[in-house]
Design a protein around this motif. Structure first.
Motif, PDB file in Angstrom:
ATOM      1  N   LEU A   6     -59.185   2.803 -16.223  1.00  0.00           N
ATOM      2  CA  LEU A   6     -58.677   3.761 -15.242  1.00  0.00           C
ATOM      3  C   LEU A   6     -57.649   4.642 -15.933  1.00  0.00           C
ATOM      4  CD1 LEU A   6     -57.911   1.166 -12.401  1.00  0.00           C
ATOM      5  CD2 LEU A   6     -60.081   2.335 -12.814  1.00  0.00           C
TER       6      LEU A   6
ATOM      7  N   PHE B 274     -60.592   0.056  -7.045  1.00  0.00           N
ATOM      8  CA  PHE B 274     -59.843   1.286  -7.292  1.00  0.00           C
ATOM      9  C   PHE B 274     -60.389   2.403  -6.424  1.00  0.00           C
ATOM     10  CE2 PHE B 274     -63.075   0.370 -10.465  1.00  0.00           C
ATOM     11  CZ  PHE B 274     -63.919   1.471 -10.390  1.00  0.00           C
TER      12      PHE B 274
ATOM     13  N   TYR C  87     -55.178   1.227  -7.631  1.00  0.00           N
ATOM     14  CA  TYR C  87     -55.984   0.055  -7.967  1.00  0.00           C
ATOM     15  C   TYR C  87     -55.296  -1.216  -7.493  1.00  0.00           C
ATOM     16  CZ  TYR C  87     -52.792  -0.790 -11.909  1.00  0.00           C
ATOM     17  OH  TYR C  87     -51.683  -1.040 -12.686  1.00  0.00           O
TER      18      TYR C  87
END
Length: 649
Positions: free
Chosen positions: A137, A158, A149
């Protein structure tokens, strides 16, 4: 430009995974009206809704690499994707589309997380690398695009918005009291925390990786300043202005030329947005750029005449959005309870109205966001410079008394940042360190006021809590900075990243309007950060370089004009159109159900404001926004939250 969700799905089953993805994605459908899709990728489910700007026919997401090993969902735009495309091809990769999404996923397979240093653009993305079982991410250096998340059984979940993440069946739903304390000071829930315990935001300029049951974080960029205390051998004023203009023009051009779709400009009539509009119009000669401004009924807040004058000077296609108290109240009542996360910046209300109107004409617009932080344009920085000088000859208590005396002698009015109010706010932070002073002087609630505002149970959770921990982290390893430089980095840390850019993203994307900020182009930001303070704040003139450069594009009155600011008349609204909502939402019964705020302390704030004894609108607005969100936290999703897509197939 998009919205996405995803989660580890081992053992979930295809139909259950699809149903969860569909339910989560519906909460962010406003971010991408051009279609949606989903994908099960070797233990991870990804879903995406699109607002397309580059190669809309072939860049459909979730996107899988040519090897099949990596799947990606991506929100934003990579402005240098043509340059990166050539690099990927030179490495022997055959590209199948013209989209920046494909460049991103193939570049990752070539370079891994090291590719983040190469990206120029605004982005938040999630990818799953089946080669290692890693979920990555990442957010762009300035934090223009959001990404939340949380850990769930078997992995991580997420989403682009908190509201969507909370629709995952394993997502936590307990309010985060320590983050609430930060919100009451900073007006926003500051990364890496969120309004919900156990839910986190990816920091700006960072990526988070989930691999083999563990989370790890890597920071690939942070703002750094060249200390003013060191001998400066950089460019002179003329050379600095030339280079600044070159980078600024390139930043606007990147955002205009990266799409065939027509872009507008949110034009306040101030220097920043006017400079953006001027260059945008120069880039499209013979085709007027659409510009949009807010016209307030209250003259203390209205800049529409200035915006109109700039539009006429540049020859843009100008639109004025007339805004009154009922319009602003309507945004609160129709949208704020469904807001992704509490944000106490009242300028979100007119921003929503302007963006809604602009979306009828364009899909994207340029803004002047970031210039004040990059080039020291806020009045506060001028005050910080004065404080530096005055503290050399006056002890802090005497200076504080002097400022308070001046504030009492100036005439009071209820307009947009009157001088008396500004001096009064400044006096609150005079004894603080420079990196804390901005926030302590403008906070709805000072940290020391929180024990009286919160219930004993909530207050007990704040033991040892430091609201300035993230500011301290970013200043670590940057010795020798002046007071103005310390305050500049502090303002960037939360006010720019967590307040201004959250407002911009939320204000635009609620109407599927993509907002782009040339002043936050990374090349321009790094050049600005490398310059000495005197080239940005020259004596007491902020945005010095920009004023020099823009003198050839704009009328002198615009170049010299003092910033007014984009605000909403909250004091009057809370006594008028919003009074019933205020009294109902912050009633004793409602606050007791929540168990976070002391009803007696809140009632005193309400009585003082409505009775006209003192203006407590900043405090009340902060509490009202939070409580509206809090009441919706456990409520069932409503049909009006977001348009529903057809079922994901």
């Amino acid at each position: 430009m998009c919205g996405f969700v995803g989660f580890s799905d081992a053992g979930t089953g295809r139909e259950n995974a699809r149903a969860t993805a569909e339910h989560m994605l519906a909460a962010v459908a406003h971010r991408g009206p051009d279609g949606s899709d989903w994908l099960h990728h070797r233990g991870v489910t990804l879903a995406h809704c699109a607002l397309t700007f580059t190669d809309p026919d072939h860049g459909t997401q979730p996107f899988v690499s040519a090897s099949g090993a990596t799947a990606l969902v991506f929100n934003g735009e990579i402005y240098n994707h043509a340059e990166l495309r050539a690099e990927v091809r030179a490495a022997g990769v055959t590209l199948r589309t013209g989209s920046d999404t494909e460049v991103l996923v193939e570049l990752y397979e070539l370079r891994g997380k090291r590719m983040l240093d190469r990206l120029r653009g605004m982005f938040a993305f999630a990818l799953h690398d089946a080669r290692t079982g890693t979920t990555v991410l990442a957010r762009d250096p300035m934090g223009k695009k959001p990404l939340y998340y949380t850990l769930v059984p078997g992995g991580v979940a997420f989403a682009s918005e908190l509201t969507a993440l909370l629709r995952h069946p394993a997502a936590p739903r307990t309010p985060n009291v320590r983050a609430l304390a930060d919100y009451l000071v900073f007006q926003a829930f500051c990364a890496p925390a969120s309004a919900v315990s156990g839910v986190h935001k990816v920091r700006a300029g960072s990526c988070v990786a989930y691999e083999r049951g563990e989370l790890s974080e890597t920071e690939f960029w942070r703002p750094r300043l060249a200390p003013d205390t060191r001998p400066h051998r950089g460019p002179g004023r003329r050379e600095a202005a030339r280079r600044f203009e070159e980078l600024f023009r390139a930043a606007v051009a990147r955002r205009v030329a990266s799409t065939d779709r027509r872009l507008g400009v949110l034009l306040s009539g101030g220097l920043d947005s006017s400079a953006v509009a001027a260059v945008a119009q120069q880039l499209t000669p013979g085709r007027p750029v659409p510009t949009f401004s807010a016209g307030f009924e209250d003259p203390d807040f209205d800049e529409s005449d200035h915006a109109l004058a700039v539009a006429r000077h540049l020859g843009t296609e100008h639109h004025v959005v007339r805004i009154g108290g009922p319009d602003l109240a309507g945004v609160v009542e129709s949208e704020l309870a469904f807001a992704d996360e509490p944000l106490a910046d009242p300028s979100l209300l007119p921003m929503r109205l302007v963006c809604r109107a602009a979306r009828e004409h364009v899909r994207g617009a340029l803004t002047g966001d970031g210039a004040d932080e990059l080039l020291l344009g806020y009045r506060y920085f001028q005050a910080e410079r004065a404080i530096e000088l005055l503290l050399r000859v006056l002890p802090a208590p005497r200076l504080e008394a002097l400022v308070q005396l001046l504030a009492r002698r100036l005439p009071a009015r209820s307009g947009n940042l009157p001088a008396a109010a500004a001096l009064g706010l400044l006096a609150k932070g005079l004894r603080a360190s420079p990196e804390h002073r901005f926030y302590l002087s403008t906070a709805p609630f000072a940290p020391g006021q929180l024990p009286r505002l919160l219930t004993p149970g909530a207050g007990a959770e704040l033991a040892g809590h430091d609201p300035f921990a993230e500011v301290s982290r970013l200043l670590r390893g940057q010795p020798g900075l002046s007071g103005v430089q310390l305050s500049q980095l502090a303002v960037t840390t939360h006010f720019l990243r967590d307040v201004i850019l959250t407002k911009t993203d939320r204000g635009g994307m609620r109407s599927a309007l993509e907002l782009r900020s040339p002043f936050l182009d990374l090349d321009l930001v790094e050049y600005g950060n490398s310059l000495p303070t005197g080239l940005k704040l020259h004596r007491f003139t902020g945005k010095y370089l920009l004023r020099r450069v823009a003198a050839g594009w704009l009328p002198p009155s615009v170049v010299r004009r003092t910033k007014l600011g984009f605000r909403a008349p909250m004091a009057a609204l809370l006594r008028g159109e919003l009074r019933p909502l205020l009294l109902d939402t912050l009633s004793t019964a409602a606050l007791r159900r929540g168990g976070l705020f002391d009803p007696g302390a809140v009632r005193l704030l309400i009585d003082d404001h409505i009775g006209g004894r003192r203006d407590t609108s900043r405090k009340l607005w902060t509490l009202l926004v939070y409580q509206l969100w809090f009441e919706s936290l456990t409520a069932r999703p409503r049909a009006s939250e977001s348009p529903a897509y057809p079922a994901l197939s």
